[in-house]
Design a protein around this motif. Structure first.
Motif, PDB file in Angstrom:
ATOM      1  N   LEU A 183      -6.117 -15.916   5.670  1.00 40.96           N
ATOM      2  CA  LEU A 183      -6.882 -15.218   6.697  1.00 40.96           C
ATOM      3  C   LEU A 183      -6.150 -13.964   7.159  1.00 40.96           C
ATOM      4  CD1 LEU A 183      -9.181 -14.973   8.735  1.00 40.96           C
ATOM      5  CD2 LEU A 183      -7.932 -16.552  10.228  1.00 40.96           C
ATOM      6  N   ARG A 184      -4.857 -14.080   7.404  1.00 43.15           N
ATOM      7  CA  ARG A 184      -4.092 -12.926   7.878  1.00 43.15           C
ATOM      8  C   ARG A 184      -4.027 -11.828   6.827  1.00 43.15           C
ATOM      9  NH1 ARG A 184      -1.079 -17.204  10.682  1.00 43.15           N
ATOM     10  NH2 ARG A 184       0.308 -17.498   8.898  1.00 43.15           N
ATOM     11  N   ILE A 185      -3.912 -12.207   5.554  1.00 44.79           N
ATOM     12  CA  ILE A 185      -3.920 -11.214   4.477  1.00 44.79           C
ATOM     13  C   ILE A 185      -5.268 -10.509   4.419  1.00 44.79           C
ATOM     14  CG2 ILE A 185      -4.010 -10.999   1.954  1.00 44.79           C
ATOM     15  CD1 ILE A 185      -1.675 -12.983   1.836  1.00 44.79           C
ATOM     16  N   ALA A 186      -6.346 -11.275   4.493  1.00 46.25           N
ATOM     17  CA  ALA A 186      -7.686 -10.687   4.449  1.00 46.25           C
ATOM     18  C   ALA A 186      -7.904  -9.733   5.615  1.00 46.25           C
ATOM     19  CB  ALA A 186      -8.744 -11.784   4.458  1.00 46.25           C
ATOM     20  N   GLN A 187      -7.474 -10.121   6.810  1.00 43.30           N
ATOM     21  CA  GLN A 187      -7.638  -9.269   7.977  1.00 43.30           C
ATOM     22  C   GLN A 187      -6.856  -7.966   7.824  1.00 43.30           C
ATOM     23  OE1 GLN A 187      -6.258 -12.110  10.879  1.00 43.30           O
ATOM     24  NE2 GLN A 187      -8.331 -12.661  11.532  1.00 43.30           N
ATOM     25  N   ALA A 188      -5.608  -8.067   7.373  1.00 42.35           N
ATOM     26  CA  ALA A 188      -4.771  -6.877   7.208  1.00 42.35           C
ATOM     27  C   ALA A 188      -5.335  -5.959   6.126  1.00 42.35           C
ATOM     28  CB  ALA A 188      -3.342  -7.286   6.867  1.00 42.35           C
ATOM     29  N   TYR A 189      -5.822  -6.548   5.048  1.00 37.84           N
ATOM     30  CA  TYR A 189      -6.377  -5.746   3.951  1.00 37.84           C
ATOM     31  C   TYR A 189      -7.675  -5.068   4.382  1.00 37.84           C
ATOM     32  CZ  TYR A 189      -7.610  -4.481  -0.857  1.00 37.84           C
ATOM     33  OH  TYR A 189      -7.939  -3.789  -2.004  1.00 37.84           O
ATOM     34  N   ALA A 190      -8.514  -5.791   5.117  1.00 39.80           N
ATOM     35  CA  ALA A 190      -9.763  -5.201   5.605  1.00 39.80           C
ATOM     36  C   ALA A 190      -9.467  -4.014   6.520  1.00 39.80           C
ATOM     37  CB  ALA A 190     -10.581  -6.251   6.352  1.00 39.80           C
ATOM     38  N   ARG A 191      -8.486  -4.158   7.396  1.00 36.45           N
ATOM     39  CA  ARG A 191      -8.120  -3.050   8.289  1.00 36.45           C
ATOM     40  C   ARG A 191      -7.640  -1.843   7.489  1.00 36.45           C
ATOM     41  NH1 ARG A 191      -5.876  -7.353  11.458  1.00 36.45           N
ATOM     42  NH2 ARG A 191      -3.803  -6.929  10.591  1.00 36.45           N
ATOM     43  N   LEU A 192      -6.856  -2.106   6.456  1.00 39.13           N
ATOM     44  CA  LEU A 192      -6.345  -1.019   5.616  1.00 39.13           C
ATOM     45  C   LEU A 192      -7.483  -0.273   4.938  1.00 39.13           C
ATOM     46  CD1 LEU A 192      -3.941   0.433   4.156  1.00 39.13           C
ATOM     47  CD2 LEU A 192      -4.207  -1.294   2.350  1.00 39.13           C
ATOM     48  N   MET A 193      -8.412  -1.005   4.340  1.00 39.89           N
ATOM     49  CA  MET A 193      -9.506  -0.373   3.620  1.00 39.89           C
ATOM     50  C   MET A 193     -10.420   0.400   4.569  1.00 39.89           C
ATOM     51  SD  MET A 193      -9.121  -0.994   0.361  1.00 39.89           S
ATOM     52  CE  MET A 193      -7.413  -0.633   0.753  1.00 39.89           C
ATOM     53  N   GLN A 194     -10.639  -0.135   5.747  1.00 37.01           N
ATOM     54  CA  GLN A 194     -11.477   0.566   6.715  1.00 37.01           C
ATOM     55  C   GLN A 194     -10.804   1.842   7.215  1.00 37.01           C
ATOM     56  OE1 GLN A 194     -12.278  -2.879   9.361  1.00 37.01           O
ATOM     57  NE2 GLN A 194     -14.443  -2.466   9.007  1.00 37.01           N
ATOM     58  N   SER A 195      -9.490   1.796   7.373  1.00 34.44           N
ATOM     59  CA  SER A 195      -8.767   2.970   7.882  1.00 34.44           C
ATOM     60  C   SER A 195      -8.664   4.072   6.844  1.00 34.44           C
ATOM     61  CB  SER A 195      -7.366   2.567   8.354  1.00 34.44           C
ATOM     62  OG  SER A 195      -6.549   2.174   7.259  1.00 34.44           O
ATOM     63  N   ALA A 242       0.825  -1.213   0.000  1.00 31.65           N
ATOM     64  CA  ALA A 242       0.000   0.000   0.000  1.00 31.65           C
ATOM     65  C   ALA A 242       0.861   1.265   0.000  1.00 31.65           C
ATOM     66  CB  ALA A 242      -0.936  -0.008   1.199  1.00 31.65           C
ATOM     67  N   ASP A 243       1.996   1.215   0.660  1.00 28.72           N
ATOM     68  CA  ASP A 243       2.876   2.380   0.743  1.00 28.72           C
ATOM     69  C   ASP A 243       3.525   2.717  -0.594  1.00 28.72           C
ATOM     70  OD1 ASP A 243       2.349   2.753   3.403  1.00 28.72           O
ATOM     71  OD2 ASP A 243       4.188   1.784   4.128  1.00 28.72           O
ATOM     72  N   TRP A 244       3.692   1.722  -1.447  1.00 31.67           N
ATOM     73  CA  TRP A 244       4.410   1.917  -2.708  1.00 31.67           C
ATOM     74  C   TRP A 244       3.811   3.053  -3.546  1.00 31.67           C
ATOM     75  CZ3 TRP A 244       3.410  -1.080  -7.721  1.00 31.67           C
ATOM     76  CH2 TRP A 244       4.378  -0.784  -8.684  1.00 31.67           C
ATOM     77  N   GLN A 245       2.506   3.030  -3.753  1.00 32.19           N
ATOM     78  CA  GLN A 245       1.850   4.055  -4.558  1.00 32.19           C
ATOM     79  C   GLN A 245       0.761   4.795  -3.771  1.00 32.19           C
ATOM     80  OE1 GLN A 245       2.610   4.830  -7.848  1.00 32.19           O
ATOM     81  NE2 GLN A 245       4.294   3.361  -7.805  1.00 32.19           N
ATOM     82  N   GLY A 246       0.669   4.492  -2.490  1.00 33.79           N
ATOM     83  CA  GLY A 246      -0.327   5.157  -1.666  1.00 33.79           C
ATOM     84  C   GLY A 246      -1.729   4.604  -1.816  1.00 33.79           C
ATOM     85  N   ARG A 247      -1.851   3.411  -2.378  1.00 34.95           N
ATOM     86  CA  ARG A 247      -3.154   2.776  -2.532  1.00 34.95           C
ATOM     87  C   ARG A 247      -2.959   1.277  -2.783  1.00 34.95           C
ATOM     88  NH1 ARG A 247      -5.934   5.463  -7.531  1.00 34.95           N
ATOM     89  NH2 ARG A 247      -7.437   3.785  -7.196  1.00 34.95           N
ATOM     90  N   GLY A 265     -20.446  -6.132   8.364  1.00 30.74           N
ATOM     91  CA  GLY A 265     -19.589  -5.175   9.051  1.00 30.74           C
ATOM     92  C   GLY A 265     -19.214  -3.975   8.214  1.00 30.74           C
ATOM     93  N   ASN A 266     -19.831  -3.871   7.024  1.00 30.27           N
ATOM     94  CA  ASN A 266     -19.555  -2.752   6.114  1.00 30.27           C
ATOM     95  C   ASN A 266     -18.071  -2.606   5.790  1.00 30.27           C
ATOM     96  OD1 ASN A 266     -22.312  -1.836   5.896  1.00 30.27           O
ATOM     97  ND2 ASN A 266     -22.111  -0.975   7.961  1.00 30.27           N
ATOM     98  N   VAL A 267     -17.414  -3.744   5.592  1.00 32.09           N
ATOM     99  CA  VAL A 267     -16.017  -3.728   5.148  1.00 32.09           C
ATOM    100  C   VAL A 267     -16.021  -3.548   3.638  1.00 32.09           C
ATOM    101  CG1 VAL A 267     -13.866  -5.031   5.006  1.00 32.09           C
ATOM    102  CG2 VAL A 267     -15.325  -5.249   7.038  1.00 32.09           C
ATOM    103  N   PRO A 268     -15.406  -2.479   3.110  1.00 30.87           N
ATOM    104  CA  PRO A 268     -15.513  -2.159   1.679  1.00 30.87           C
ATOM    105  C   PRO A 268     -14.576  -2.989   0.792  1.00 30.87           C
ATOM    106  CG  PRO A 268     -14.155  -0.524   2.757  1.00 30.87           C
ATOM    107  CD  PRO A 268     -14.631  -1.459   3.855  1.00 30.87           C
ATOM    108  N   VAL A 269     -14.687  -4.299   0.904  1.00 32.64           N
ATOM    109  CA  VAL A 269     -13.852  -5.200   0.100  1.00 32.64           C
ATOM    110  C   VAL A 269     -14.746  -6.238  -0.551  1.00 32.64           C
ATOM    111  CG1 VAL A 269     -12.018  -6.934   0.142  1.00 32.64           C
ATOM    112  CG2 VAL A 269     -11.823  -4.885   1.569  1.00 32.64           C
ATOM    113  N   GLU A 270     -14.681  -6.341  -1.881  1.00 31.25           N
ATOM    114  CA  GLU A 270     -15.432  -7.359  -2.606  1.00 31.25           C
ATOM    115  C   GLU A 270     -14.586  -8.623  -2.689  1.00 31.25           C
ATOM    116  OE1 GLU A 270     -17.787  -8.087  -6.850  1.00 31.25           O
ATOM    117  OE2 GLU A 270     -17.088  -6.085  -6.282  1.00 31.25           O
ATOM    118  N   LEU A 271     -15.189  -9.752  -2.341  1.00 30.08           N
ATOM    119  CA  LEU A 271     -14.456 -11.013  -2.262  1.00 30.08           C
ATOM    120  C   LEU A 271     -14.747 -11.933  -3.441  1.00 30.08           C
ATOM    121  CD1 LEU A 271     -14.842 -11.879   1.522  1.00 30.08           C
ATOM    122  CD2 LEU A 271     -12.679 -11.519   0.339  1.00 30.08           C
TER     123      LEU A 271
END
Length: 263
Positions: free
Chosen positions: A117-129, A75-80, A180-186
């Protein structure tokens, strides 16, 4: 068709096989691609082949801290980070009745199941933040849903356990993301036989693969995967025989219901 121009995608297992094909296909569609793999040289080779719109990261997803660090760095590479293809996985061939709960079995579970699971959790946190929306495709297998005739007797039981776990985990996750309104399409990709490094040692020449295997090349798998995401599909199978392979299970349950007088 999803427009990936200007978007950033992370692909794990990008050093070879399906991962490399996904990275190349996404780059062709305009995405900037983060190529992650445990094999640093292979990740760099994929990124180099793509060009300046790609970067390589070496990581071992069996490490509990690797997923979070990987998501953050990508995410830091291009800011998204618009898309994550959680594709890394390892093969395993040993009959269940002979399998010990050893380091190899534990690594299989860590990489094929818990890393997703760990990737999904980390990505969900990123998108929510960030308040951004994203997309996550996890690679399962046709073994998530069935025991294909072509691989029966090959000792794939524990491997299939991980892939079935990935399927049910992703199904539950989809419900939790929505509620939980997590803005990630699976999406869950369920490949059949694809000519990767797992199969190549057994079949050096893909042209000589048994017809029943219905072997396809990684590029075809990636094409189907991206088409599935274009269509907004949750389940993305790559082989038509998966529907037939599932029938013994569904028919067995139906027969049991009938025998028990529950229908």
């Amino acid at each position: 068709m999803i427009d990936y121009a200007g978007k950033v995608a992370l692909v794990t297992g990008a050093g070879s096989g399906i991962g490399r094909a996904l990275a190349e296909a996404l780059a062709w569609r305009g995405a900037k691609v983060v190529c992650a793999d445990i094999d640093e040289a292979a990740a760099k080779a994929t990124a180099s082949g793509i060009g300046h719109s790609a970067m390589a990261i070496a990581c071992d997803l069996a490490d509990h801290d690797a997923a979070g660090a990987l998501i953050a760095e990508a995410a830091d590479w291009q800011g998204r980070l618009d898309l994550v293809c959680s594709n890394a996985g390892i093969g395993f061939g040993k009959r269940l009745i002979k399998q010990q709960q050893d380091a190899a079995a534990e690594r299989l579970m860590e990489v094929n199941l818990f890393a997703n699971l760990r990737i999904a959790q980390a990505y969900a946190r990123l998108m929510q933040s960030t308040g951004a929306s994203g997309r996550l495709m996890i690679t399962g297998s046709e073994n998530s849903l069935s025991r294909p005739d072509a691989v029966q007797g090959s000792g794939q039981g524990l491997y299939a356990v991980t892939k079935h776990g990935v399927l049910i985990m992703t199904e539950w996750m989809r419900d939790e993301f929505r509620s939980g309104n997590v803005p990630v399409e699976l999406h869950i990709l369920m490949p059949g036989a694809v000519y990767t490094g797992l199969i190549a040692p057994l079949i050096p020449d893909p042209a000589k693969a048994p017809a029943g295997l219905n072997l396809i090349m990684p590029e075809r798998c990636a094409e189907i995967a991206l088409r599935g995401m274009d269509l907004g599909l949750f389940y993305i199978p790559t082989h038509a025989h998966i529907a037939e392979d599932m029938k013994p299970r569904t028919q067995g349950v139906a027969d049991a219901l009938e025998a028990l007088g529950l229908r």
